[in-house]
Motif scaffolding. Structure first.
Motif, PDB file in Angstrom:
ATOM      1  N   LYS A   1       1.101  -2.072  -1.778  1.00 35.24           N
ATOM      2  CA  LYS A   1       0.983  -0.859  -0.976  1.00 35.24           C
ATOM      3  C   LYS A   1      -0.133   0.051  -1.494  1.00 35.24           C
ATOM      4  O   LYS A   1      -0.875   0.654  -0.706  1.00 35.24           O
ATOM      5  CB  LYS A   1       2.313  -0.114  -0.984  1.00 35.24           C
ATOM      6  N   PHE A   2      -0.276   0.143  -2.821  1.00 40.82           N
ATOM      7  CA  PHE A   2      -1.226   1.095  -3.384  1.00 40.82           C
ATOM      8  C   PHE A   2      -2.552   0.451  -3.806  1.00 40.82           C
ATOM      9  O   PHE A   2      -3.428   1.133  -4.337  1.00 40.82           O
ATOM     10  CB  PHE A   2      -0.605   1.797  -4.591  1.00 40.82           C
ATOM     11  N   SER A   3      -2.700  -0.853  -3.601  1.00 35.15           N
ATOM     12  CA  SER A   3      -3.966  -1.496  -3.953  1.00 35.15           C
ATOM     13  C   SER A   3      -5.004  -1.250  -2.863  1.00 35.15           C
ATOM     14  O   SER A   3      -4.676  -1.277  -1.664  1.00 35.15           O
ATOM     15  CB  SER A   3      -3.780  -3.008  -4.144  1.00 35.15           C
ATOM     16  N   PRO A   4      -6.234  -1.007  -3.226  1.00 36.21           N
ATOM     17  CA  PRO A   4      -7.288  -0.840  -2.209  1.00 36.21           C
ATOM     18  C   PRO A   4      -7.593  -2.177  -1.533  1.00 36.21           C
ATOM     19  O   PRO A   4      -7.284  -3.242  -2.070  1.00 36.21           O
ATOM     20  CB  PRO A   4      -8.477  -0.333  -3.036  1.00 36.21           C
ATOM     21  N   PRO A   5      -8.160  -2.154  -0.352  1.00 33.93           N
ATOM     22  CA  PRO A   5      -8.502  -3.420   0.322  1.00 33.93           C
ATOM     23  C   PRO A   5      -9.404  -4.277  -0.560  1.00 33.93           C
ATOM     24  O   PRO A   5     -10.359  -3.790  -1.173  1.00 33.93           O
ATOM     25  CB  PRO A   5      -9.229  -2.956   1.583  1.00 33.93           C
ATOM     26  N   GLY A   6      -9.038  -5.562  -0.649  1.00 30.00           N
ATOM     27  CA  GLY A   6      -9.802  -6.479  -1.475  1.00 30.00           C
ATOM     28  C   GLY A   6      -9.540  -6.316  -2.958  1.00 30.00           C
ATOM     29  O   GLY A   6     -10.247  -6.918  -3.773  1.00 30.00           O
ATOM     30  N   GLY A   7      -8.551  -5.520  -3.306  1.00 29.48           N
ATOM     31  CA  GLY A   7      -8.258  -5.288  -4.717  1.00 29.48           C
ATOM     32  C   GLY A   7      -7.528  -6.464  -5.351  1.00 29.48           C
ATOM     33  O   GLY A   7      -7.265  -7.500  -4.720  1.00 29.48           O
ATOM     34  N   ALA A   8      -7.216  -6.286  -6.619  1.00 31.14           N
ATOM     35  CA  ALA A   8      -6.572  -7.360  -7.386  1.00 31.14           C
ATOM     36  C   ALA A   8      -5.241  -6.864  -7.938  1.00 31.14           C
ATOM     37  O   ALA A   8      -5.083  -5.685  -8.290  1.00 31.14           O
ATOM     38  CB  ALA A   8      -7.467  -7.821  -8.530  1.00 31.14           C
TER      39      ALA A   8
ATOM     40  N   ARG B   1       2.190 -12.316  -1.731  1.00 30.34           N
ATOM     41  CA  ARG B   1       0.899 -12.803  -1.222  1.00 30.34           C
ATOM     42  C   ARG B   1       0.885 -12.770   0.307  1.00 30.34           C
ATOM     43  O   ARG B   1      -0.156 -12.510   0.916  1.00 30.34           O
ATOM     44  CB  ARG B   1       0.651 -14.235  -1.710  1.00 30.34           C
ATOM     45  N   LEU B   2       2.033 -13.036   0.929  1.00 24.54           N
ATOM     46  CA  LEU B   2       2.098 -12.977   2.390  1.00 24.54           C
ATOM     47  C   LEU B   2       1.947 -11.548   2.890  1.00 24.54           C
ATOM     48  O   LEU B   2       1.416 -11.320   3.983  1.00 24.54           O
ATOM     49  CB  LEU B   2       3.427 -13.568   2.872  1.00 24.54           C
ATOM     50  N   ARG B   3       2.412 -10.573   2.109  1.00 30.94           N
ATOM     51  CA  ARG B   3       2.320  -9.186   2.544  1.00 30.94           C
ATOM     52  C   ARG B   3       0.956  -8.575   2.256  1.00 30.94           C
ATOM     53  O   ARG B   3       0.603  -7.544   2.831  1.00 30.94           O
ATOM     54  CB  ARG B   3       3.415  -8.366   1.851  1.00 30.94           C
ATOM     55  N   GLY B   4       0.223  -9.139   1.347  1.00 27.40           N
ATOM     56  CA  GLY B   4      -1.139  -8.641   1.059  1.00 27.40           C
ATOM     57  C   GLY B   4      -2.126  -9.770   1.036  1.00 27.40           C
ATOM     58  O   GLY B   4      -2.662 -10.109  -0.046  1.00 27.40           O
ATOM     59  N   PRO B   5      -2.385 -10.379   2.172  1.00 22.65           N
ATOM     60  CA  PRO B   5      -3.273 -11.556   2.176  1.00 22.65           C
ATOM     61  C   PRO B   5      -4.707 -11.220   1.782  1.00 22.65           C
ATOM     62  O   PRO B   5      -5.456 -12.111   1.350  1.00 22.65           O
ATOM     63  CB  PRO B   5      -3.197 -12.047   3.631  1.00 22.65           C
ATOM     64  N   GLU B   6      -5.107  -9.965   1.921  1.00 29.58           N
ATOM     65  CA  GLU B   6      -6.479  -9.599   1.573  1.00 29.58           C
ATOM     66  C   GLU B   6      -6.652  -9.319   0.084  1.00 29.58           C
ATOM     67  O   GLU B   6      -7.777  -9.097  -0.383  1.00 29.58           O
ATOM     68  CB  GLU B   6      -6.907  -8.358   2.375  1.00 29.58           C
ATOM     69  N   LEU B   7      -5.557  -9.333  -0.687  1.00 32.33           N
ATOM     70  CA  LEU B   7      -5.610  -9.027  -2.105  1.00 32.33           C
ATOM     71  C   LEU B   7      -5.735 -10.305  -2.933  1.00 32.33           C
ATOM     72  O   LEU B   7      -5.383 -11.398  -2.475  1.00 32.33           O
ATOM     73  CB  LEU B   7      -4.365  -8.258  -2.533  1.00 32.33           C
ATOM     74  N   THR B   8      -6.225 -10.136  -4.147  1.00 35.13           N
ATOM     75  CA  THR B   8      -6.353 -11.257  -5.073  1.00 35.13           C
ATOM     76  C   THR B   8      -5.245 -11.152  -6.124  1.00 35.13           C
ATOM     77  O   THR B   8      -5.139 -10.131  -6.823  1.00 35.13           O
ATOM     78  CB  THR B   8      -7.718 -11.239  -5.775  1.00 35.13           C
ATOM     79  N   PHE B   9      -4.427 -12.178  -6.226  1.00 35.45           N
ATOM     80  CA  PHE B   9      -3.305 -12.195  -7.177  1.00 35.45           C
ATOM     81  C   PHE B   9      -3.616 -13.175  -8.305  1.00 35.45           C
ATOM     82  O   PHE B   9      -3.993 -14.329  -8.058  1.00 35.45           O
ATOM     83  CB  PHE B   9      -2.004 -12.621  -6.491  1.00 35.45           C
ATOM     84  N   THR B  10      -3.460 -12.720  -9.507  1.00 39.31           N
ATOM     85  CA  THR B  10      -3.567 -13.602 -10.681  1.00 39.31           C
ATOM     86  C   THR B  10      -2.242 -13.525 -11.444  1.00 39.31           C
ATOM     87  O   THR B  10      -1.631 -12.454 -11.547  1.00 39.31           O
ATOM     88  CB  THR B  10      -4.710 -13.158 -11.604  1.00 39.31           C
TER      89      THR B  10
END
Length: 481
Positions: free
Chosen positions: A378-385, A341-350
């Protein structure tokens, strides 16, 4: 080693010499035992035959004739009452007097003869010697001229040379045959040792050749199913494994050198630009200088990560920095998820992490999960999940990125392999190799596949078998009853 120590001197002999010597000694002992038993049995048979021959001699008529003539016949004119039996016959009375009936010399009168002549004993068999030193076998028995007449004794004797000469001849024959047998056994043992140890010689030559040349392609013929063939197959398997390990090591070094060259070259270029600016006094614009320093920092971070990955992969498969223990996989997955989560703060994790306990190495498992989650980030688009679940030992990480082409899926766990679409992104190509290795070490497996629902993205599945019981240090967990 003492020069007088037979055991030490025996151990110092070559193996084939020891085998030949042992075979020779074993055969010699067997031949000696057989020869001794044969000699004893023949001696017993000859003695028995001699005794029966003496007991079968019946000189009664000749004895009566001698008695009627008053034992007056000279020895050279006395009849040969024993015929061809080469026997000496003598009459003995109770008072010890004797009269030779047949033979060339008198027999000594013993107390046994007197007892038999007096009727105190019926018969006797014993060994005796004549006055001229001839050993005799004597059979003495009671006799009388007619019923009611006085009892006297008759001694019938034969020389023991009748059986000693054949026994002596037999002993020399057995000795000769035994000697020939021992010599033949020694030669046969040496031949068998040389023939039987020929594969060992080939194995020794192969080992010496490998030690001398480091050529691991040498193989030994391994026909058959005996112990030597098994040893040869084991040696061939060992050299094949060493050759494979050597090849993998060389490949790892070559790939590592290739991967290290890019960040090192870029880092060197940026540092040279900064150094030239200091030497020439030409200041670099602040924005450009900031970008250079950020690039240097990123390259150093990438280089440190690559070196860490190389250190992890350089460990032997059986090596482990810590003891295996029962750990909570759901807790490790939660810690790895926090780092992601720290490395992808713009992503949504469930996440749906259900309790699961495994026997493994906590640090290695966490690193493997972090690598899987890093790929998703790395491969998730911005704002992805990014969807993470742990159910029955299967950790599934789903991203919604571009996915991986089917033709690339068989190669994703190879060292330093990167798909063409990912070569522009940071990374060393070692993360998934570490994931697969960690899973295999824990008895599980790793898999990368297209999304199960047919949508965009990739699913990474890490399966780890469960431990028999949860760790006893966790008071919140109650084992199944």
């Amino acid at each position: 080693m003492s020069r007088f120590d037979p055991a030490a001197r025996f151990r110092a002999l070559p193996l084939r010499s020891r085998l030949a010597l042992l075979v020779t000694v074993a055969v010699a002992l067997a031949v000696a035992a057989v020869a001794a038993v044969s000699w004893v049995m023949v001696r017993a048979q000859l003695n028995d035959q001699l005794n029966r021959s003496l007991m079968a001699t019946n000189p009664t008529d000749q004895v009566l004739r001698t008695l009627r003539e008053g034992c007056a016949l000279p020895a050279q004119t006395q009849p040969d009452i024993a015929g061809n039996l080469n026997a000496t016959v003598q009459i003995v009375t109770a008072d010890g007097k004797h009269c030779r009936v047949s033979g060339r010399t008198d027999l000594p009168v013993t107390e046994t003869d007197k007892d038999i002549a007096a009727g105190r004993q019926a018969k006797a068999l014993y060994d005796s010697s004549t006055a001229d030193g001839v050993d005799m076998r004597v059979y003495t028995f009671t006799a009388q001229t007619q019923p009611g007449a006085p009892i006297f004794a008759i001694s019938v004797a034969k020389p023991l040379a009748d059986i000693e000469k054949p026994l002596s001849t037999l002993a020399w024959v057995l000795l000769l045959v035994s000697g020939i047998g021992v010599v033949g056994a020694g030669a046969a043992g040496l031949w068998v040792a040389r023939t039987g140890l020929r594969p060992v010689d080939e194995l020794t030559d192969a080992v010496e050749h490998i030690a001398r040349t480091e050529d691991l392609t040498v193989r030994i013929p391994d026909e058959g199913e005996d112990e030597i063939a098994r040893l040869s197959r084991s040696f061939n398997s060992m050299t094949a494994a060493l050759a494979s390990s050597q090849e993998r090591q060389a490949q790892l070094i070559a790939d590592a050198g290739h991967e290290l060259r890019t960040p090192l070259t870029s880092l060197r270029t940026n540092i040279e630009l900064l150094a030239r600016s200091e030497e020439t006094g030409r200041a670099i614009p602040p924005e450009d200088r900031k970008e250079l320093l950020a690039s240097v920092k990123a390259q150093m971070t990438e280089l440190a990560a690559l070196i860490g990955d190389l250190q992890e992969l350089s460990r032997p498969d059986a090596a482990s920095p810590g003891p295996l223990q029962v750990v909570a996989l759901h807790e490790i997955a939660g810690a790895a998820l926090s780092r992601a989560r720290l490395r992808g703060p713009e992503l949504t994790f469930t996440s749906d992490l259900r309790p699961w306990y495994v026997r493994g190495e906590a640090a290695a498992l966490e690193r493997a999960m972090v690598n899987v989650l890093d790929n998703a980030v790395k491969f998730s688009p911005p704002g992805g999940a990014v969807e993470v679940s742990l159910r029955a030992g299967a950790l599934t990480v789903r991203d919604h990125g571009p996915g991986i082409p089917d033709e690339d899926l068989p190669h994703v766990f190879e060292r330093f392999w990167r798909s063409p679409s990912a070569r522009a992104l940071p990374g060393s190509g070692l993360g998934l190799s570490i994931v697969a290795r960690t899973a295999a070490r824990a008895g599980g497996s790793a898999e990368l596949r297209a999304a199960a629902d047919g949508g965009p993205g990739t699913e990474a599945v890490l399966r780890i078998p469960g431990a028999p019981t949860p760790p006893p240090s966790d008071p919140s967990v109650v084992p199944d009853q």
